[in-house]
Design an enzyme around this catalytic site. Structure first.
Site, PDB file in Angstrom:
ATOM      1  N   GLU A 224      27.183 -14.510  59.651  1.00  0.00           N
ATOM      2  CA  GLU A 224      27.089 -15.757  60.327  1.00  0.00           C
ATOM      3  C   GLU A 224      25.902 -15.752  61.313  1.00  0.00           C
ATOM      4  OE1 GLU A 224      30.168 -18.274  60.153  1.00  0.00           O
ATOM      5  OE2 GLU A 224      30.248 -17.109  58.367  1.00  0.00           O
ATOM      6  N   GLU A 400      18.872 -15.747  59.151  1.00  0.00           N
ATOM      7  CA  GLU A 400      19.881 -15.538  58.110  1.00  0.00           C
ATOM      8  C   GLU A 400      19.343 -14.657  56.982  1.00  0.00           C
ATOM      9  OE1 GLU A 400      22.892 -16.141  58.523  1.00  0.00           O
ATOM     10  OE2 GLU A 400      22.609 -17.281  60.348  1.00  0.00           O
TER      11      GLU A 400
END
Length: 593
Positions: A224, A400
């Site tokens: 996350e 990410e």
């Protein structure tokens, strides 16, 4: 979920009980950052997972390996022999798993085994340079007890138990049989199966006791986080779009990014909304992706959606290409469908779901082992009206994507080795640090705050900007004693690396071509080499201390230790000096520095 001082949903837990020093005693409470991780799953189930502490030894210019004087020069055999001698264990307990290689070192990755069944995350990595051993990391154990090697629960029953516990479905990835070390150093036999829930965006590796049928642990794979795009060195749409001609680096992507004349899909990445058939088509012949973003319209407006898919495609490909140049290539477990016969497992390009419907105000990246696609989900942010798209803030996309880089490189492609609290925190820190590096435009090292666009605030979504000034960012290694969340811990590590970067650029200057030319001597080139090289030296579930030592050894390997004192001074300035230990600061440096 993200709050204003937290970046994306946490690098999820791992439930694999890797082992560390070969000891029969339970691990002390003082090591819980390195050995434990607690996580509440979306269905309300809570797991506290355990990872026996790993260790790292570095050897400077290197040790002669055990077979150096024998007729055999096989590094696989040399690595196995070294591990058995160093840990005083039987050769039957060690198996060579895989190799990786950079331009200067070769890494052998090994697993601990019993009755030819591997231990989950009980791994070792031995690095060779010039036929000498330069580092050794391991997480092997001496069990207090070990379960019978023949399952009494079928794999079908194990799958059913995992699906029920984790609220998902078996994804048909071949199950394995592995041992799992528990906190008291007892060892259970487990069926290891992958469970996914596409709607909820979850992806787990479940360890099901092969004798009791209980789900005893998990690995959560989800962390996350010509084209008209936001250039990689810019942060967001606020800095303006630019039409870039032929941005692919053909040394890293030999067939280009759109190698089949397709929409936003290629060998390294596909970007889409909803389903993988919903990509962005060319706006004109000859791979033209020119879309005019309208800030007054919602992200779902067609031109805005096409701009977002195009930008994510550009950023992920760019990160693929520059990390490839520094060693994250096919043989070192990167993400590509076609590996061109250069090693590693293919068929694993990154899939990017833009404006993903499974969440808001967040982003995540699922990193499975080499050979399975990395899955990035980019969400919308509702802090503003119109809403804002995370795919249009480059530091979020880079953050990410970097989870995929670090999860693959640490531990040799298993994606299991950044799952403790402290190592997971470093995963978050590396992701911010990569975004920080990618946005530099000169030798200046300004403060860096990620997440400013999506919340429309110059403060971003970290507690402090990353800074060389202690008055701007006071975080040090000692702050880990009060922190127990991966993003908070990641802020400490990212700020340390910000200071390391500043020290190296201050010493060696800055290169404008660092993303395509890794052969320079400038500080940003040196920094990225050590960033990537050090990941491959670290043991499974490293600590801040072993990560620091890996940077020092990486400099010895590549630059003959030329930056040793520069690195030590930078680490020590934030509490990671020679005598730092147990989350207590130390500012001392080695003699001679």
């Amino acid at each position: 979920m993200v709050v204003f001082n937290k970046f994306f949903t946490s690098v999820v837990l791992a439930a694999v009980f890797a082992a560390s020093s070969v000891s029969a005693a339970p691990w002390p409470a003082s090591s819980k950052h390195a050995t434990h991780r607690k996580r509440s799953l979306p269905n309300g189930v809570t797991f506290e997972t355990f990872h026996p502490a790993s260790s790292l030894e570095t050897f400077g210019a290197g040790l002669d390996h055990p077979l150096a004087k024998s007729a055999s020069q096989d590094l696989k055999d040399a690595a196995v022999t070294f591990v058995t001698e160093r840990l005083n264990i039987e050769a039957s307990a060690v198996k060579h798993r895989t190799d990786s290689a950079t331009d200067i070192i070769t890494n052998a990755f090994l697993t601990q085994q019993h009755d030819n069944i591997p231990f989950a995350n009980a791994v070792a990595n031995v690095a060779f340079k010039n036929n000498k051993i330069v580092s050794f990391g391991h997480s092997f154990v001496k069990p207090t007890s070990i379960a019978a090697s023949t399952p009494t629960v079928s794999v079908e029953d194990a799958i059913a138990a995992a699906e029920k516990k984790l609220d998902g479905k078996f994804n048909d990835h071949p199950p394995t049989l592995e041992f799992l070390v528990k906190e008291d150093n007892s060892v259970v036999l487990t069926h290891v199966v992958q469970i996914q829930n596409e709607e909820a965006g979850t992806w787990f590796e479940a360890f099901v006791d092969a004798h009791s049928g209980e789900v005893v642990s998990i690995t959560d794979f989800v962390d996350e986080a010509s084209f008209r795009v936001i250039p990689i060195e810019r942060n967001s749409v606020n800095d303006g779009f630019q039409t870039i001609q032929d941005p692919a680096d053909l040394a890293a992507s030999p067939n280009g990014w759109n190698n089949d004349g397709s929409p936003t899909t290629g060998n390294n990445v596909i970007t889409f909304k909803g389903t993988q058939s919903s990509t962005t088509e060319q706006s004109g012949s000859g791979n033209q992706f020119i879309f005019n973003f309208d800030a007054s319209r919602q992200p779902s407006f067609q031109a805005n959606l096409d701009a977002a898919r195009t930008n994510a495609f550009y950023v992920v490909n760019t990160v693929h290409d520059f990390t490839y140049r520094y060693g994250f290539n096919e043989a070192n477990f990167n993400f590509q469908n076609d590996n061109f016969g250069r090693g590693g497992r293919g068929n694993d390009r990154v899939t990017v779901s833009v404006q993903d419907s499974s969440g808001l105000n967040n982003a995540n990246f699922g990193t499975p082992p080499d050979g399975q696609s990395g899955q990035m989900r980019m969400f919308l942010w509702d802090r503003t009206n119109p809403m804002r798209d995370g795919a249009l803030e480059n530091d979020i996309v880079v953050h990410e994507n970097t989870h995929g880089v670090t999860n693959r490189l640490v531990g040799g492609g298993t994606a299991r080795c950044l799952r403790g609290l402290e190592s997971g925190g470093m995963g978050e820190g590396w992701s911010d640090a990569m975004a920080d590096w990618s946005e530099k435009t000169s030798s200046a090292v300004p403060d860096f705050s990620p997440g400013t666009y999506v919340i429309n605030s110059s403060s971003g979504i970290r507690s402090f900007p990353y800074s060389t000034s202690s008055s701007v960012n006071p975080l040090t290694y000692g702050d880990l004693s009060r922190l127990d969340e991966v993003h908070d811990i990641g802020e400490v590590w990212a700020n340390i690396l910000h200071n390391v970067y500043a020290a190296l650029v201050g010493a060696h200057g800055w290169s404008a071509t660092a993303r395509t030319n890794p052969n320079g001597t400038q500080g940003n080139v040196v920094h990225m080499h050590l960033f990537i090289d050090s990941l491959q030296l670290m043991p499974c579930n490293p600590t801040f201390l072993s990560a620091r030592d890996a940077w020092i050894q990486a400099d010895e390997n590549r630059y003959d230790g030329a930056n040793r004192c520069t690195l030590w001074r930078a680490f020590a300035s934030r509490g990671l000096g020679v005598n730092a230990a147990n989350h207590r600061d130390d500012s001392s440096v080695p003699s001679g520095c």
